[in-house]
Motif scaffolding. Sequence first.
Motif, PDB file in Angstrom:
ATOM      1  N   VAL A 124       0.858  -1.193   0.000  1.00 28.43           N
ATOM      2  CA  VAL A 124       0.000   0.000   0.000  1.00 28.43           C
ATOM      3  C   VAL A 124       0.890   1.239   0.000  1.00 28.43           C
ATOM      4  O   VAL A 124       1.819   1.333   0.808  1.00 28.43           O
ATOM      5  N   SER A 125       0.620   2.179  -0.886  1.00 27.87           N
ATOM      6  CA  SER A 125       1.443   3.398  -0.993  1.00 27.87           C
ATOM      7  C   SER A 125       1.125   4.379   0.132  1.00 27.87           C
ATOM      8  O   SER A 125       0.144   4.217   0.859  1.00 27.87           O
ATOM      9  N   ALA A 126       1.942   5.427   0.235  1.00 31.56           N
ATOM     10  CA  ALA A 126       1.627   6.527   1.149  1.00 31.56           C
ATOM     11  C   ALA A 126       0.452   7.325   0.578  1.00 31.56           C
ATOM     12  O   ALA A 126       0.248   7.352  -0.632  1.00 31.56           O
ATOM     13  N   PRO A 127      -0.343   7.978   1.446  1.00 29.89           N
ATOM     14  CA  PRO A 127      -1.488   8.759   0.958  1.00 29.89           C
ATOM     15  C   PRO A 127      -1.030   9.954   0.129  1.00 29.89           C
ATOM     16  O   PRO A 127       0.020  10.549   0.402  1.00 29.89           O
ATOM     17  N   GLU A 128      -1.829  10.271  -0.871  1.00 34.82           N
ATOM     18  CA  GLU A 128      -1.540  11.386  -1.762  1.00 34.82           C
ATOM     19  C   GLU A 128      -2.810  12.230  -1.850  1.00 34.82           C
ATOM     20  O   GLU A 128      -3.864  11.724  -2.239  1.00 34.82           O
ATOM     21  N   ALA A 129      -2.719  13.509  -1.473  1.00 36.56           N
ATOM     22  CA  ALA A 129      -3.881  14.401  -1.551  1.00 36.56           C
ATOM     23  C   ALA A 129      -4.011  14.937  -2.965  1.00 36.56           C
ATOM     24  O   ALA A 129      -3.023  15.410  -3.554  1.00 36.56           O
ATOM     25  N   LEU A 130      -5.208  14.824  -3.522  1.00 37.50           N
ATOM     26  CA  LEU A 130      -5.477  15.347  -4.864  1.00 37.50           C
ATOM     27  C   LEU A 130      -6.629  16.346  -4.751  1.00 37.50           C
ATOM     28  O   LEU A 130      -7.774  16.038  -5.099  1.00 37.50           O
ATOM     29  N   PRO A 131      -6.313  17.563  -4.260  1.00 39.06           N
ATOM     30  CA  PRO A 131      -7.398  18.515  -3.983  1.00 39.06           C
ATOM     31  C   PRO A 131      -8.241  18.820  -5.213  1.00 39.06           C
ATOM     32  O   PRO A 131      -9.446  19.038  -5.094  1.00 39.06           O
ATOM     33  N   GLU A 132      -7.635  18.806  -6.406  1.00 42.32           N
ATOM     34  CA  GLU A 132      -8.413  19.130  -7.610  1.00 42.32           C
ATOM     35  C   GLU A 132      -9.408  18.028  -7.955  1.00 42.32           C
ATOM     36  O   GLU A 132     -10.337  18.236  -8.730  1.00 42.32           O
ATOM     37  N   HIS A 133      -9.241  16.828  -7.346  1.00 46.58           N
ATOM     38  CA  HIS A 133     -10.210  15.742  -7.544  1.00 46.58           C
ATOM     39  C   HIS A 133     -11.058  15.479  -6.296  1.00 46.58           C
ATOM     40  O   HIS A 133     -11.928  14.604  -6.309  1.00 46.58           O
ATOM     41  N   GLY A 134     -10.787  16.231  -5.228  1.00 49.71           N
ATOM     42  CA  GLY A 134     -11.611  16.095  -4.029  1.00 49.71           C
ATOM     43  C   GLY A 134     -11.408  14.788  -3.288  1.00 49.71           C
ATOM     44  O   GLY A 134     -12.320  14.318  -2.599  1.00 49.71           O
ATOM     45  N   VAL A 135     -10.235  14.185  -3.434  1.00 50.49           N
ATOM     46  CA  VAL A 135      -9.964  12.923  -2.738  1.00 50.49           C
ATOM     47  C   VAL A 135      -8.515  12.872  -2.267  1.00 50.49           C
ATOM     48  O   VAL A 135      -7.632  13.533  -2.815  1.00 50.49           O
ATOM     49  N   THR A 136      -8.301  12.072  -1.227  1.00 49.35           N
ATOM     50  CA  THR A 136      -6.954  11.623  -0.891  1.00 49.35           C
ATOM     51  C   THR A 136      -6.930  10.140  -1.246  1.00 49.35           C
ATOM     52  O   THR A 136      -7.893   9.414  -0.989  1.00 49.35           O
ATOM     53  N   VAL A 137      -5.859   9.686  -1.879  1.00 48.19           N
ATOM     54  CA  VAL A 137      -5.824   8.339  -2.443  1.00 48.19           C
ATOM     55  C   VAL A 137      -4.604   7.567  -1.945  1.00 48.19           C
ATOM     56  O   VAL A 137      -3.551   8.151  -1.698  1.00 48.19           O
ATOM     57  N   VAL A 138      -4.780   6.254  -1.757  1.00 46.48           N
ATOM     58  CA  VAL A 138      -3.621   5.357  -1.669  1.00 46.48           C
ATOM     59  C   VAL A 138      -3.802   4.281  -2.739  1.00 46.48           C
ATOM     60  O   VAL A 138      -4.923   3.936  -3.108  1.00 46.48           O
ATOM     61  N   PHE A 139      -2.688   3.772  -3.223  1.00 46.64           N
ATOM     62  CA  PHE A 139      -2.694   2.742  -4.240  1.00 46.64           C
ATOM     63  C   PHE A 139      -2.293   1.413  -3.610  1.00 46.64           C
ATOM     64  O   PHE A 139      -1.274   1.331  -2.929  1.00 46.64           O
ATOM     65  N   VAL A 140      -3.103   0.403  -3.849  1.00 43.79           N
ATOM     66  CA  VAL A 140      -2.767  -0.969  -3.449  1.00 43.79           C
ATOM     67  C   VAL A 140      -2.268  -1.654  -4.713  1.00 43.79           C
ATOM     68  O   VAL A 140      -3.005  -1.778  -5.694  1.00 43.79           O
ATOM     69  N   THR A 141      -1.004  -2.053  -4.703  1.00 40.06           N
ATOM     70  CA  THR A 141      -0.410  -2.647  -5.894  1.00 40.06           C
ATOM     71  C   THR A 141      -0.625  -4.158  -5.890  1.00 40.06           C
ATOM     72  O   THR A 141      -0.165  -4.852  -4.983  1.00 40.06           O
ATOM     73  N   LEU A 142      -1.334  -4.655  -6.882  1.00 43.78           N
ATOM     74  CA  LEU A 142      -1.477  -6.100  -7.084  1.00 43.78           C
ATOM     75  C   LEU A 142      -0.643  -6.461  -8.313  1.00 43.78           C
ATOM     76  O   LEU A 142      -0.271  -5.586  -9.089  1.00 43.78           O
ATOM     77  N   PRO A 143      -0.339  -7.756  -8.511  1.00 43.91           N
ATOM     78  CA  PRO A 143       0.535  -8.103  -9.640  1.00 43.91           C
ATOM     79  C   PRO A 143      -0.025  -7.684 -11.003  1.00 43.91           C
ATOM     80  O   PRO A 143       0.740  -7.417 -11.926  1.00 43.91           O
ATOM     81  N   ASN A 144      -1.353  -7.631 -11.150  1.00 44.71           N
ATOM     82  CA  ASN A 144      -1.913  -7.375 -12.481  1.00 44.71           C
ATOM     83  C   ASN A 144      -2.711  -6.086 -12.609  1.00 44.71           C
ATOM     84  O   ASN A 144      -3.107  -5.719 -13.713  1.00 44.71           O
ATOM     85  N   THR A 145      -2.984  -5.406 -11.491  1.00 43.12           N
ATOM     86  CA  THR A 145      -3.761  -4.163 -11.564  1.00 43.12           C
ATOM     87  C   THR A 145      -3.606  -3.465 -10.227  1.00 43.12           C
ATOM     88  O   THR A 145      -2.735  -3.825  -9.434  1.00 43.12           O
ATOM     89  N   LYS A 146      -4.420  -2.446  -9.975  1.00 45.02           N
ATOM     90  CA  LYS A 146      -4.333  -1.838  -8.650  1.00 45.02           C
ATOM     91  C   LYS A 146      -5.715  -1.515  -8.106  1.00 45.02           C
ATOM     92  O   LYS A 146      -6.690  -1.401  -8.849  1.00 45.02           O
ATOM     93  N   ILE A 147      -5.766  -1.407  -6.803  1.00 36.44           N
ATOM     94  CA  ILE A 147      -6.951  -0.969  -6.094  1.00 36.44           C
ATOM     95  C   ILE A 147      -6.638   0.436  -5.593  1.00 36.44           C
ATOM     96  O   ILE A 147      -5.544   0.664  -5.063  1.00 36.44           O
TER      97      ILE A 147
END
Lengths: 134, 134
Positions: free
Chosen positions: A30-53
Amino acid sequence: MIGRLNHVAIAVRDLAAASEVYRTTLGAEVSAPEALPEHGVTVVFVTLPNTKIELLEPLGAESPIARFLERNPDGGIHHVCYEVDDIRAARDRLVRNGARVLGSGEPKIGAHGKPVLFLHPKDFLGTLVELEQA
Amino acid sequence: MIGRLNHVAIAVRDLAAASEVYRTTLGAEVSAPEALPEHGVTVVFVTLPNTKIELLEPLGAESPIARFLERNPDGGIHHVCYEVDDIRAARDRLVRNGARVLGSGEPKIGAHGKPVLFLHPKDFLGTLVELEQA
Protein backbone atom coordinates in the motif's frame (compact mmCIF):
# COMPACT_ATOMS: atom_id res chain seq x y z
CA MET A 1 -12.34 -1.21 -27.48
CA ILE A 2 -11.73 -1.40 -23.73
CA GLY A 3 -8.32 -2.66 -22.73
CA ARG A 4 -6.80 -3.34 -19.31
CA LEU A 5 -8.65 -2.86 -16.06
CA ASN A 6 -6.61 0.10 -14.82
CA HIS A 7 -8.04 0.03 -11.29
CA VAL A 8 -10.95 -0.65 -8.99
CA ALA A 9 -11.75 2.34 -6.75
CA ILE A 10 -13.10 1.80 -3.24
CA ALA A 11 -14.48 4.79 -1.32
CA VAL A 12 -13.63 4.77 2.39
CA ARG A 13 -14.27 7.02 5.37
CA ASP A 14 -10.91 6.57 7.04
CA LEU A 15 -7.95 6.12 4.73
CA ALA A 16 -5.49 5.23 7.49
CA ALA A 17 -7.74 2.45 8.77
CA ALA A 18 -8.47 1.25 5.22
CA SER A 19 -4.76 1.17 4.37
CA GLU A 20 -4.18 -0.93 7.45
CA VAL A 21 -6.82 -3.46 6.32
CA TYR A 22 -5.09 -3.92 2.98
CA ARG A 23 -1.54 -3.77 4.38
CA THR A 24 -1.89 -5.91 7.49
CA THR A 25 -5.00 -8.04 7.15
CA LEU A 26 -4.71 -8.72 3.40
CA GLY A 27 -0.90 -8.42 3.24
CA ALA A 28 -0.73 -6.16 0.18
CA GLU A 29 1.64 -3.35 -0.78
CA VAL A 30 0.00 0.00 0.00
CA SER A 31 1.44 3.40 -0.99
CA ALA A 32 1.63 6.53 1.15
CA PRO A 33 -1.49 8.76 0.96
CA GLU A 34 -1.54 11.39 -1.76
CA ALA A 35 -3.88 14.40 -1.55
CA LEU A 36 -5.48 15.35 -4.86
CA PRO A 37 -7.40 18.52 -3.98
CA GLU A 38 -8.41 19.13 -7.61
CA HIS A 39 -10.21 15.74 -7.54
CA GLY A 40 -11.61 16.09 -4.03
CA VAL A 41 -9.96 12.92 -2.74
CA THR A 42 -6.95 11.62 -0.89
CA VAL A 43 -5.82 8.34 -2.44
CA VAL A 44 -3.62 5.36 -1.67
CA PHE A 45 -2.69 2.74 -4.24
CA VAL A 46 -2.77 -0.97 -3.45
CA THR A 47 -0.41 -2.65 -5.89
CA LEU A 48 -1.48 -6.10 -7.08
CA PRO A 49 0.53 -8.10 -9.64
CA ASN A 50 -1.91 -7.37 -12.48
CA THR A 51 -3.76 -4.16 -11.56
CA LYS A 52 -4.33 -1.84 -8.65
CA ILE A 53 -6.95 -0.97 -6.09
CA GLU A 54 -7.38 2.70 -5.23
CA LEU A 55 -8.71 3.61 -1.81
CA LEU A 56 -10.34 7.05 -1.87
CA GLU A 57 -11.14 9.25 1.12
CA PRO A 58 -13.14 12.48 0.65
CA LEU A 59 -11.08 15.69 0.64
CA GLY A 60 -12.79 19.07 0.95
CA ALA A 61 -16.43 20.13 0.98
CA GLU A 62 -17.05 19.32 -2.71
CA SER A 63 -15.69 15.79 -2.75
CA PRO A 64 -17.36 13.70 -5.48
CA ILE A 65 -17.43 10.68 -3.16
CA ALA A 66 -19.09 12.36 -0.14
CA ARG A 67 -22.65 11.49 -1.20
CA PHE A 68 -21.66 7.91 -2.01
CA LEU A 69 -20.34 7.53 1.55
CA GLU A 70 -23.55 8.97 2.98
CA ARG A 71 -25.43 6.18 1.21
CA ASN A 72 -22.74 3.57 1.96
CA PRO A 73 -21.42 4.41 5.43
CA ASP A 74 -19.14 1.33 5.56
CA GLY A 75 -17.55 2.33 2.25
CA GLY A 76 -17.84 0.37 -0.97
CA ILE A 77 -16.70 -0.10 -4.54
CA HIS A 78 -17.14 3.28 -6.21
CA HIS A 79 -16.07 2.66 -9.81
CA VAL A 80 -14.00 0.57 -12.20
CA CYS A 81 -11.57 2.12 -14.70
CA TYR A 82 -10.89 0.63 -18.11
CA GLU A 83 -8.08 1.78 -20.39
CA VAL A 84 -8.72 2.87 -23.96
CA ASP A 85 -6.24 3.87 -26.68
CA ASP A 86 -8.06 6.98 -27.88
CA ILE A 87 -10.52 8.53 -25.46
CA ARG A 88 -12.30 10.75 -27.98
CA ALA A 89 -12.81 7.85 -30.42
CA ALA A 90 -14.08 5.77 -27.50
CA ARG A 91 -16.50 8.51 -26.48
CA ASP A 92 -17.84 8.87 -30.02
CA ARG A 93 -18.46 5.12 -30.24
CA LEU A 94 -20.24 5.13 -26.88
CA VAL A 95 -22.46 8.05 -27.81
CA ARG A 96 -23.33 6.37 -31.13
CA ASN A 97 -24.42 3.32 -29.12
CA GLY A 98 -26.71 5.48 -26.99
CA ALA A 99 -24.56 5.59 -23.84
CA ARG A 100 -24.36 8.73 -21.72
CA VAL A 101 -21.08 10.38 -20.80
CA LEU A 102 -21.16 12.34 -17.55
CA GLY A 103 -20.43 16.06 -17.38
CA SER A 104 -19.60 18.05 -20.48
CA GLY A 105 -18.61 14.99 -22.49
CA GLU A 106 -15.10 16.37 -22.91
CA PRO A 107 -12.22 14.39 -21.37
CA LYS A 108 -10.60 15.88 -18.27
CA ILE A 109 -7.18 15.20 -16.82
CA GLY A 110 -7.66 12.48 -14.21
CA ALA A 111 -5.83 11.47 -11.07
CA HIS A 112 -2.98 9.86 -13.06
CA GLY A 113 -2.42 12.91 -15.30
CA LYS A 114 -4.16 11.27 -18.26
CA PRO A 115 -7.45 12.12 -20.04
CA VAL A 116 -10.48 10.45 -18.47
CA LEU A 117 -14.26 10.32 -18.86
CA PHE A 118 -16.97 8.88 -16.61
CA LEU A 119 -19.96 6.98 -18.03
CA HIS A 120 -23.49 6.93 -16.66
CA PRO A 121 -24.07 3.96 -14.29
CA LYS A 122 -27.62 3.48 -15.62
CA ASP A 123 -26.15 2.60 -19.03
CA PHE A 124 -23.52 0.21 -17.60
CA LEU A 125 -25.31 -2.26 -15.32
CA GLY A 126 -25.45 0.03 -12.32
CA THR A 127 -21.68 0.47 -12.38
CA LEU A 128 -19.87 3.79 -12.59
CA VAL A 129 -17.25 3.30 -15.33
CA GLU A 130 -14.21 5.52 -15.83
CA LEU A 131 -12.32 5.38 -19.11
CA GLU A 132 -8.68 6.44 -19.08
CA GLN A 133 -6.55 6.99 -22.15
CA ALA A 134 -3.66 4.56 -21.68
CA MET B 1 -0.67 -12.31 0.95
CA ILE B 2 -3.21 -11.40 -1.72
CA GLY B 3 -2.00 -11.83 -5.29
CA ARG B 4 -3.71 -11.09 -8.61
CA LEU B 5 -7.16 -9.62 -8.91
CA ASN B 6 -8.84 -12.70 -10.36
CA HIS B 7 -12.08 -10.94 -11.30
CA VAL B 8 -14.61 -8.24 -10.57
CA ALA B 9 -18.17 -9.63 -10.40
CA ILE B 10 -21.11 -7.50 -11.53
CA ALA B 11 -24.66 -8.68 -10.74
CA VAL B 12 -27.17 -8.05 -13.52
CA ARG B 13 -30.84 -8.69 -14.11
CA ASP B 14 -30.60 -9.59 -17.78
CA LEU B 15 -27.45 -11.38 -18.84
CA ALA B 16 -28.16 -11.14 -22.58
CA ALA B 17 -28.60 -7.37 -22.39
CA ALA B 18 -25.55 -7.03 -20.12
CA SER B 19 -23.41 -9.11 -22.50
CA GLU B 20 -24.47 -6.81 -25.32
CA VAL B 21 -23.36 -3.74 -23.35
CA TYR B 22 -19.89 -5.19 -22.88
CA ARG B 23 -19.65 -6.71 -26.37
CA THR B 24 -21.09 -3.93 -28.50
CA THR B 25 -20.95 -0.70 -26.52
CA LEU B 26 -17.61 -1.36 -24.78
CA GLY B 27 -16.17 -3.60 -27.51
CA ALA B 28 -14.90 -6.38 -25.26
CA GLU B 29 -14.66 -10.15 -25.73
CA VAL B 30 -17.60 -11.81 -23.96
CA SER B 31 -18.03 -15.58 -23.54
CA ALA B 32 -21.21 -17.62 -24.03
CA PRO B 33 -23.40 -17.88 -20.90
CA GLU B 34 -22.68 -20.76 -18.53
CA ALA B 35 -25.28 -21.96 -16.02
CA LEU B 36 -23.83 -22.84 -12.61
CA PRO B 37 -26.88 -24.19 -10.74
CA GLU B 38 -24.80 -25.19 -7.71
CA HIS B 39 -23.80 -21.51 -7.33
CA GLY B 40 -27.23 -20.09 -8.18
CA VAL B 41 -25.97 -17.99 -11.09
CA THR B 42 -25.55 -17.95 -14.82
CA VAL B 43 -22.25 -16.29 -15.73
CA VAL B 44 -20.47 -14.78 -18.71
CA PHE B 45 -16.81 -13.86 -18.67
CA VAL B 46 -15.55 -10.59 -20.13
CA THR B 47 -11.89 -11.11 -21.01
CA LEU B 48 -9.64 -8.12 -20.48
CA PRO B 49 -5.87 -8.24 -21.12
CA ASN B 50 -5.01 -8.37 -17.40
CA THR B 51 -8.07 -9.78 -15.61
CA LYS B 52 -11.72 -10.56 -16.18
CA ILE B 53 -15.14 -9.19 -15.40
CA GLU B 54 -17.83 -11.71 -14.53
CA LEU B 55 -21.45 -10.81 -15.22
CA LEU B 56 -23.78 -12.78 -12.95
CA GLU B 57 -27.51 -13.32 -13.43
CA PRO B 58 -29.58 -15.05 -10.71
CA LEU B 59 -30.41 -18.71 -11.38
CA GLY B 60 -33.02 -20.49 -9.29
CA ALA B 61 -34.98 -19.50 -6.21
CA GLU B 62 -31.97 -19.57 -3.85
CA SER B 63 -29.62 -17.40 -5.86
CA PRO B 64 -27.10 -15.62 -3.60
CA ILE B 65 -27.39 -12.47 -5.74
CA ALA B 66 -31.19 -12.13 -5.73
CA ARG B 67 -31.32 -9.92 -2.66
CA PHE B 68 -28.49 -7.75 -3.94
CA LEU B 69 -30.52 -7.11 -7.11
CA GLU B 70 -33.59 -6.22 -5.06
CA ARG B 71 -31.53 -3.50 -3.38
CA ASN B 72 -29.76 -2.55 -6.62
CA PRO B 73 -32.32 -2.92 -9.40
CA ASP B 74 -29.98 -1.56 -12.10
CA GLY B 75 -27.32 -4.12 -11.11
CA GLY B 76 -23.96 -3.27 -9.60
CA ILE B 77 -20.55 -4.49 -8.55
CA HIS B 78 -21.15 -7.49 -6.30
CA HIS B 79 -17.66 -8.55 -5.23
CA VAL B 80 -13.95 -8.59 -6.04
CA CYS B 81 -11.90 -11.79 -6.03
CA TYR B 82 -8.24 -11.89 -5.01
CA GLU B 83 -5.99 -14.90 -5.54
CA VAL B 84 -4.06 -16.47 -2.68
CA ASP B 85 -1.52 -19.30 -2.75
CA ASP B 86 -2.89 -21.24 0.22
CA ILE B 87 -6.48 -20.56 1.16
CA ARG B 88 -6.37 -22.16 4.61
CA ALA B 89 -3.22 -20.24 5.56
CA ALA B 90 -4.92 -17.07 4.26
CA ARG B 91 -8.01 -17.78 6.33
CA ASP B 92 -5.99 -18.38 9.48
CA ARG B 93 -4.15 -15.09 9.01
CA LEU B 94 -7.43 -13.24 8.47
CA VAL B 95 -9.04 -14.73 11.54
CA ARG B 96 -5.96 -13.87 13.62
CA ASN B 97 -6.39 -10.28 12.44
CA GLY B 98 -10.01 -10.25 13.59
CA ALA B 99 -11.67 -10.55 10.17
CA ARG B 100 -14.82 -12.60 9.70
CA VAL B 101 -15.08 -15.36 7.11
CA LEU B 102 -18.62 -16.00 5.85
CA GLY B 103 -20.37 -19.35 6.24
CA SER B 104 -18.69 -22.26 7.97
CA GLY B 105 -15.20 -20.83 7.49
CA GLU B 106 -14.23 -23.87 5.44
CA PRO B 107 -13.27 -23.30 1.77
CA LYS B 108 -15.78 -24.45 -0.83
CA ILE B 109 -15.24 -25.24 -4.47
CA GLY B 110 -16.05 -22.06 -6.39
CA ALA B 111 -17.22 -21.28 -9.90
CA HIS B 112 -13.77 -22.00 -11.38
CA GLY B 113 -13.39 -25.38 -9.66
CA LYS B 114 -10.95 -23.99 -7.08
CA PRO B 115 -11.30 -23.51 -3.31
CA VAL B 116 -12.83 -20.17 -2.35
CA LEU B 117 -13.91 -18.24 0.73
CA PHE B 118 -15.95 -15.06 1.13
CA LEU B 119 -15.05 -12.38 3.68
CA HIS B 120 -17.44 -10.16 5.61
CA PRO B 121 -17.98 -6.80 3.85
CA LYS B 122 -18.07 -4.96 7.20
CA ASP B 123 -14.45 -5.97 7.78
CA PHE B 124 -13.31 -4.96 4.26
CA LEU B 125 -14.50 -1.39 3.63
CA GLY B 126 -18.04 -2.33 2.66
CA THR B 127 -16.73 -4.63 -0.07
CA LEU B 128 -17.57 -8.31 -0.39
CA VAL B 129 -14.21 -10.03 -0.97
CA GLU B 130 -13.78 -13.52 -2.40
CA LEU B 131 -10.46 -15.30 -2.01
CA GLU B 132 -9.60 -18.02 -4.51
CA GLN B 133 -6.71 -20.42 -4.24
CA ALA B 134 -4.71 -19.78 -7.42
